[in-house]
Design a protein around this motif. Structure first.
Motif, short mmCIF file in Angstrom:
data_model
loop_
_atom_site.label_atom_id
_atom_site.label_comp_id
_atom_site.label_asym_id
_atom_site.label_seq_id
_atom_site.Cartn_x
_atom_site.Cartn_y
_atom_site.Cartn_z
N UNK A 67 58.06 80.70 -15.02
CA UNK A 67 59.32 80.55 -15.34
C UNK A 67 59.62 81.57 -16.54
N UNK A 68 58.51 82.72 -16.56
CA UNK A 68 58.85 83.92 -17.49
C UNK A 68 59.68 84.65 -16.17
N UNK A 69 59.27 85.25 -15.25
CA UNK A 69 59.77 86.08 -14.11
C UNK A 69 61.59 85.39 -13.42
N UNK A 70 62.07 83.86 -13.56
CA UNK A 70 62.61 83.16 -12.24
C UNK A 70 63.40 82.08 -13.92
N UNK A 71 63.66 82.58 -14.93
CA UNK A 71 64.16 81.82 -15.95
C UNK A 71 65.80 80.51 -15.54
N UNK A 72 65.09 79.84 -15.75
CA UNK A 72 66.40 78.23 -15.76
C UNK A 72 66.87 78.71 -14.38
N UNK A 73 66.20 77.98 -13.33
CA UNK A 73 65.61 77.75 -11.83
C UNK A 73 66.58 76.70 -11.83
N UNK A 74 67.50 76.38 -11.03
CA UNK A 74 67.23 74.80 -10.14
C UNK A 74 66.21 74.51 -9.79
N UNK A 75 65.85 73.58 -10.27
CA UNK A 75 64.58 73.08 -9.05
C UNK A 75 64.31 71.41 -9.27
N UNK A 76 63.39 71.37 -8.55
CA UNK A 76 63.67 69.47 -8.11
C UNK A 76 62.02 69.38 -7.82
N UNK A 77 61.70 68.56 -8.16
CA UNK A 77 59.58 68.41 -8.27
C UNK A 77 59.45 66.83 -7.42
N UNK A 78 58.78 67.24 -6.32
CA UNK A 78 58.55 66.55 -5.57
C UNK A 78 57.06 65.99 -5.85
N UNK A 79 57.46 64.29 -5.95
CA UNK A 79 56.27 63.38 -6.46
C UNK A 79 56.19 62.40 -6.06
N UNK A 80 55.45 61.06 -5.80
CA UNK A 80 55.58 60.25 -5.60
C UNK A 80 55.39 59.13 -7.02
N UNK A 81 55.17 59.71 -7.88
CA UNK A 81 55.85 59.33 -9.09
C UNK A 81 57.11 59.43 -9.47
N UNK A 82 57.97 59.62 -8.89
CA UNK A 82 59.68 59.86 -8.83
C UNK A 82 60.14 58.97 -9.18
N UNK A 83 61.10 58.50 -10.34
CA UNK A 83 62.30 57.43 -10.17
C UNK A 83 63.28 57.02 -9.20
N UNK A 84 63.59 58.13 -8.22
CA UNK A 84 64.46 58.77 -7.30
C UNK A 84 64.10 58.96 -5.61
N UNK A 85 64.56 58.38 -4.52
CA UNK A 85 63.69 59.29 -3.84
C UNK A 85 65.20 60.47 -2.88
N UNK A 86 64.89 61.36 -2.47
CA UNK A 86 65.16 63.00 -2.20
C UNK A 86 66.74 62.66 -2.21
N UNK A 87 66.95 61.30 -1.17
CA UNK A 87 68.12 61.37 -0.47
C UNK A 87 69.34 61.33 -2.03
N UNK A 128 48.75 56.28 -0.61
CA UNK A 128 48.60 57.31 -1.74
C UNK A 128 50.13 58.53 -1.37
N UNK A 129 49.67 59.08 -0.25
CA UNK A 129 50.56 60.12 -0.57
C UNK A 129 50.88 60.52 1.34
N UNK A 130 51.65 61.23 1.39
CA UNK A 130 51.96 62.48 2.02
C UNK A 130 51.24 63.52 2.47
N UNK A 131 50.98 64.19 3.94
CA UNK A 131 50.42 65.88 3.38
C UNK A 131 50.78 66.22 2.50
N UNK A 132 50.78 66.73 2.02
CA UNK A 132 51.08 68.32 1.61
C UNK A 132 52.23 68.86 2.25
N UNK A 133 51.70 69.77 3.18
CA UNK A 133 52.73 70.29 4.63
C UNK A 133 53.89 69.88 5.12
N UNK A 134 53.68 68.62 5.22
CA UNK A 134 54.49 67.57 5.91
C UNK A 134 55.52 67.01 4.88
#
Length: 171
Positions: A67-87, A128-134
């Motif tokens: 974050x020091x090198x990339x301040x305030x990025x437009x970020x998205x966090x992929x997690x199985x615990x998320x409240x919304x799907x990626x669509x 549980x989850x998909x493979x990370x690379x997938x």
């Protein structure tokens, strides 16, 4: 440009597959240490990763360094615990897709700090989850699709038909 961020990845084969996806899509790969494998030139050469020179790679000591090198990025966090799907996400040019380590995912504190930017890939409840690379491939190609596949070829060699000529009506 799309940015793929792996936070403390553990499995070298996953990172290799993800690096290949980044090379093919002109995406930048960011690795947050500690890494569960060696990415020295010698190790990469020994693994036969001939596409590795095509990868725009950045390595950081930790998330704070990132974050020091990339301040305030437009970020998205992929997690199985998320409240919304990626669509429901709008992936803009130069956005950052974050993925956690294979055994634990992204740190809870990090997820909670960016709650509205947490997205998941739909799957059955008892998986549980998909493979990370997938997972990286699915979200990377959705982000690139939304951006019109910038700087990527839109025509395959079969576009000219079986004999190399243009299909009828395609002139």
């Amino acid at each position: 440009m799309l940015n793929i961020v792996l936070v403390e990845p553990e499995i070298p084969q996953n990172c290799g597959n993800i690096a290949r996806t980044c090379a093919a899509t002109r995406s930048r790969l960011h690795l947050i240490e500690p890494l569960g494998f060696d990415i020295s030139e010698k190790a990469v050469r020994r693994a036969g990763l001939d596409y590795w020179p095509m990868v725009d790679l950045r390595v950081y000591r930790n998330l704070e360094h990132f974050f020091a090198e990339n301040p305030d990025p437009d970020l998205w966090l992929a997690t199985t615990k998320a409240p919304q799907d990626y669509t429901g996400a709008t992936f803009c040019d130069n956005c950052y897709l974050f993925f956690g380590k294979e055994t634990a995912g992204l740190p809870e504190e990090f997820r909670l700090a960016h709650y509205d930017r947490c997205i998941r890939i739909p799957m059955r409840a008892d998986a549980r989850s998909l493979n990370l690379s997938n997972s990286v491939a699915i979200l990377a190609y959705e982000a690139l699709r939304q951006q019109g596949f910038p700087q990527l070829s839109g025509v395959g060699e079969m576009a000219g038909g079986r004999d190399g000529s243009l299909p009828s009506g395609a002139r």
